[in-house]
Design a protein around this motif. Sequence first.
Motif, PDB file in Angstrom:
ATOM      1  N   TYR A   1      38.089  35.817  28.494  1.00 13.39           N
ATOM      2  CA  TYR A   1      37.510  35.801  29.478  1.00 13.39           C
ATOM      3  C   TYR A   1      36.669  37.291  30.025  1.00 13.39           C
ATOM      4  N   THR A   2      37.667  38.211  30.137  1.00 10.60           N
ATOM      5  CA  THR A   2      37.129  39.333  30.488  1.00 10.60           C
ATOM      6  C   THR A   2      36.488  40.209  29.665  1.00 10.60           C
ATOM      7  N   ASN A   3      36.751  40.166  28.325  1.00  7.43           N
ATOM      8  CA  ASN A   3      36.048  40.996  27.275  1.00  7.43           C
ATOM      9  C   ASN A   3      35.499  40.371  26.101  1.00  7.43           C
ATOM     10  N   ILE A   4      34.266  39.932  26.148  1.00  9.67           N
ATOM     11  CA  ILE A   4      33.389  39.272  25.098  1.00  9.67           C
ATOM     12  C   ILE A   4      32.459  40.286  24.547  1.00  9.67           C
ATOM     13  N   LEU A   5      32.438  40.439  23.463  1.00  7.23           N
ATOM     14  CA  LEU A   5      31.263  41.346  22.668  1.00  7.23           C
ATOM     15  C   LEU A   5      30.136  40.438  22.430  1.00  7.23           C
ATOM     16  N   HIS A   6      29.174  40.678  22.855  1.00  9.31           N
ATOM     17  CA  HIS A   6      27.789  40.010  22.533  1.00  9.31           C
ATOM     18  C   HIS A   6      26.874  40.602  21.595  1.00  9.31           C
ATOM     19  N   HIS A   7      26.457  40.153  20.729  1.00  7.35           N
ATOM     20  CA  HIS A   7      25.417  40.880  19.765  1.00  7.35           C
ATOM     21  C   HIS A   7      24.330  39.917  19.492  1.00  7.35           C
ATOM     22  N   CYS A   8      23.059  40.343  19.707  1.00  6.92           N
ATOM     23  CA  CYS A   8      21.880  39.440  19.739  1.00  6.92           C
ATOM     24  C   CYS A   8      21.301  39.738  18.261  1.00  6.92           C
ATOM     25  N   HIS A   9      20.964  38.378  17.739  1.00  7.93           N
ATOM     26  CA  HIS A   9      20.617  38.426  16.356  1.00  7.93           C
ATOM     27  C   HIS A   9      19.053  38.635  16.249  1.00  7.93           C
ATOM     28  N   VAL A  10      18.341  38.699  17.384  1.00 10.04           N
ATOM     29  CA  VAL A  10      16.922  39.016  17.548  1.00 10.04           C
ATOM     30  C   VAL A  10      16.700  40.608  17.557  1.00 10.04           C
ATOM     31  N   CYS A  11      17.229  41.183  18.622  1.00  9.23           N
ATOM     32  CA  CYS A  11      16.810  42.578  18.635  1.00  9.23           C
ATOM     33  C   CYS A  11      17.977  43.823  18.550  1.00  9.23           C
ATOM     34  N   ASP A  12      19.258  43.014  18.128  1.00 12.44           N
ATOM     35  CA  ASP A  12      20.297  43.737  17.551  1.00 12.44           C
ATOM     36  C   ASP A  12      21.141  44.642  18.526  1.00 12.44           C
ATOM     37  N   ARG A  13      20.651  44.345  20.163  1.00 12.56           N
ATOM     38  CA  ARG A  13      21.618  44.624  21.191  1.00 12.56           C
ATOM     39  C   ARG A  13      22.845  44.216  21.101  1.00 12.56           C
ATOM     40  N   GLU A  14      23.843  45.104  21.398  1.00 12.76           N
ATOM     41  CA  GLU A  14      25.087  44.493  21.561  1.00 12.76           C
ATOM     42  C   GLU A  14      25.755  45.125  23.096  1.00 12.76           C
ATOM     43  N   TRP A  15      26.702  44.294  23.718  1.00  9.05           N
ATOM     44  CA  TRP A  15      27.152  44.704  24.923  1.00  9.05           C
ATOM     45  C   TRP A  15      28.416  43.904  25.057  1.00  9.05           C
ATOM     46  N   VAL A  16      29.119  44.443  26.345  1.00  8.16           N
ATOM     47  CA  VAL A  16      30.470  43.438  26.373  1.00  8.16           C
ATOM     48  C   VAL A  16      30.384  43.061  27.982  1.00  8.16           C
ATOM     49  N   ALA A  17      30.651  41.663  28.084  1.00  7.11           N
ATOM     50  CA  ALA A  17      30.398  41.002  29.501  1.00  7.11           C
ATOM     51  C   ALA A  17      31.770  40.163  29.584  1.00  7.11           C
ATOM     52  N   SER A  18      31.948  39.427  30.722  1.00 11.70           N
ATOM     53  CA  SER A  18      33.044  38.858  30.989  1.00 11.70           C
ATOM     54  C   SER A  18      32.655  37.291  30.814  1.00 11.70           C
ATOM     55  N   THR A  19      31.357  37.079  30.573  1.00  5.11           N
ATOM     56  CA  THR A  19      30.957  35.503  30.547  1.00  5.11           C
ATOM     57  C   THR A  19      29.975  35.441  29.342  1.00  5.11           C
TER      58      THR A  19
END
Length: 65
Positions: A25-43
């Motif tokens: 819940y508190t640490n989810i790595l997100h990776h966008c397949h369109v622009c390659d941006r990566e970030w961590v968010a809790s939701t």
Amino acid sequence: MKETSNLFTPKELADWQQALDLANYTNILHHCHVCDREWVASTEEICCCGSRSVERIACWQFPDD
């Protein structure tokens, strides 16, 4: 090989599962397949570029080194 449920008491297993749920819940790595941006968010989020094509990986799956 023993089943995981046989390694823990019912309370230990419930505590372990709760800890994993909290980590997810508190640490989810997100990776966008369109622009390659990566970030961590809790939701779960869409990317700031507007893409919904986002891969999500729980950060607890990565080693700490």
